[in-house]
Scaffold this motif. Structure first.
Motif: not given
Length: 195
Positions: A82-109
């Motif tokens: 469950i993501f707690v999502v603030a809207e910054y300029n029509r998108s997610i925060t930079g911190a959340l985007k960076n956290a998403l990018d720091q993993a891949y295998v762990e998110w799959i499916r």
């Protein structure tokens, strides 16, 4: 025995003056009241993630940053999010985007839902999160919780700063739908991966 999914409630803002704690604690309470999931709060403030600077995502090369590896190990323990999502300029925060990018295998499916907030309930940020999630091979649920407009100004420090319980009746139906979807998909993806 029925599978009880482990869910991470990820706070996606790290600003010192963030509003995220109010919806995060409310959503945590809703999830903890259920007997079909186990939920744990995961706060991005507790991770000193560098800006993504790896050779590639960990799908293709092991991460070199010890903090990124700690993040991957943390989120890898969960069956859904469950993501707690603030809207910054029509998108997610930079911190959340960076956290998403720091993993891949762990998110799959693995499935996710969100509680978004802002002038239009964080709808544009949640939509952007869903697109990012699809690229990470995640399963975005249809239902989410949106705190926007008059409700947002009622509970926001920029407005009346009332307790979130004052608008709870407006949020409960979407919270139930979002959590129902999340559990269903967590069970479905777990079964599919096992098969």
């Amino acid at each position: 025995m029925t599978f009880i999914p482990r869910i991470a409630l990820i706070v996606g803002s790290t600003r010192p003056t963030r509003f995220a704690d109010k919806p995060a604690q409310w959503m945590l309470k809703q999830a903890q009241a259920r007997d079909d999931m186990e939920v744990e709060l995961v706060d991005l403030r507790d991770f000193s993630l560098p800006f993504f600077a790896e050779k590639a995502s960990n799908m293709w090369a092991p991460s070199q940053s010890p903090e990124a590896v700690r993040w991957q190990q943390t989120i890898g323990r969960f069956d859904g999010y469950i993501f707690v999502v603030a809207e910054y300029n029509r998108s997610i925060t930079g911190a959340l985007k960076n956290a998403l990018d720091q993993a891949y295998v762990e998110w799959i499916r693995k499935p996710f839902t969100a509680i978004g907030y802002g002038s239009v309930g964080g709808a544009r940020a949640v939509e952007h999160l869903r697109l990012i999630g699809i690229e990470l091979q995640m399963v975005p649920t249809r239902s989410a919780v949106h705190i926007g407009g008059v409700d947002f100004m009622s509970v926001s420090p920029m407005g009346a700063n009332k307790p979130i319980e004052d608008i709870e009746a407006n949020l409960l139906p979407s919270a139930k739908a979002a959590l129902d979807d999340l559990v269903w998909w967590a069970r479905a993806t777990k079964a599919a991966k096992a098969g």
